[in-house]
Scaffold this active site. Structure first.
Site: not given
Ligand SMILES: *Cc1c(COP(=O)(O)O)cnc(C)c1O
Length: 313
Positions: A72-74, A76
């Protein structure tokens, strides 16, 4: 000081405004820097870093941009949005940790048609090696962005943020942000030294990395890039541990802060970064760290994408 090339991705300056209800409740003057409104994707702090990093990628002729993070990396997701806009192909090699289903940032990446791959590893070294393997196999020039965009070049984005605040005619006694990979905090702390020496910067740690070493290292490396004549020491900033159970696992204090901001100010924080960071600000206020007239700035670093993937109680 030395200047570095940037690409224009966001809409700057971002607004700053007072949180009237929360200021009244906490007995101090609380303002928010709306870096959740940086103007691409759903906004967020990574845009300032990407303006520098993707300028370097373009200058090197990269056709592919790799980055990494959790599922859930913002960061990325924003890298994918920005690389697409600049005509480079993003490839995200993410840790198979967190919500990997078509929710939150995964949904946004799906909508953008992003090449997302998962690796079941706890070690980013494995992922960087995989980027080189894939890049070489593709046989095109590629550019690797580290987790969170937190290297010296990315850190410059948050040095600029403090200059932007000064140019907006504002000064603060305290600047507060979440610290996840370190670049935002290091940039703000170096920026404060250069442009707002009266401001005390506090990083709210939401992970367990050695930020007491990471923060001054990134500050020194960024100062070296700028050829800025400053001495960096650990006396330049404060750190507080707000991680709670674990990185990306919500804490009660963090969720309470998400609710407080939603109910009092109509703004949405997220349970992974900004909720935990704002809980740290509330704790400092309750401990009496801030005077009634102190101007306290909370840097809202975004995170909306992740909010929609979390099961909050
Ligand atoms: C990445 C991120 C942070 C942390 O910033 P770092 O520079 O990685 O320390 C804070 N808030 C949000 C919403 C983020 O996505």
């Amino acid at each position: 000081m030395k200047e570095f090339a940037k690409v224009s991705l966001g809409v700057f300056p971002t607004p700053v405004h007072k949180l009237e209800n929360i200021s009244r409740m906490l007995g101090t003057q609380v303002y928010v820097k709306r870096d959740d409104m940086t103007g691409i994707g759903l906004g967020g702090n990574k845009v300032r870093k990407l303006e520098y990093l993707l300028a370097e990628a373009k200058a090197q002729g990269a056709q592919v941009v790799f980055t990494t993070g959790g599922a859930q990396s913002n960061h990325a997701m924003l890298t994918a949005a920005a690389a697409n806009r600049l005509g480079m192909k993003p490839i995200l090699i993410l840790k198979k940790r967190g919500v990997t289903g078509r929710l939150g940032n995964q949904l946004l990446e799906y909508l953008m048609g992003t090449d997302v791959r998962f690796m079941d590893t706890n070690d980013y070294a494995d992922i960087y090696a995989e980027m080189d393997r894939v890049g070489k196999e593709m046989g095109v020039p590629y550019y690797k962005i580290p987790c969170g965009g937190s290297n010296a070049l990315g850190t410059l984005g948050y040095v600029d943020c403090v200059r932007e605040l000064r140019d907006q005619g504002m000064t603060f006694d305290h600047i507060i942000c979440a610290e996840g990979s370190g670049g935002t905090m290091a940039g703000l702390a170096l920026g404060a030294k250069l442009y707002m020496p009266g401001a005390r910067v506090t990083g709210m740690m939401v992970d367990t990395d050695p930020f007491d070493e990471i923060t001054p290292r990134l500050m020194r490396e960024a100062a070296a890039l700028l050829e800025a004549d400053v001495d960096v020491s650990s006396a330049d900033f404060d750190l507080r541990d707000l991680c709670g159970p674990r990185y990306a696992i919500p804490s009660k204090e963090g969720n309470d802060a998400v609710r407080l901001m939603a109910q009092q100010e109509g703004l949405f924080l997220d349970p992974v970064y900004t909720g935990k960071a704002f809980a740290g600000l509330v704790a400092m206020a309750k401990e009496g760290v801030f005077g009634a007239d102190d101007r306290v700035l909370f840097v809202h670093s975004g995170g909306a994408g992740g909010l929609f993937a979390m099961d909050m109680d």
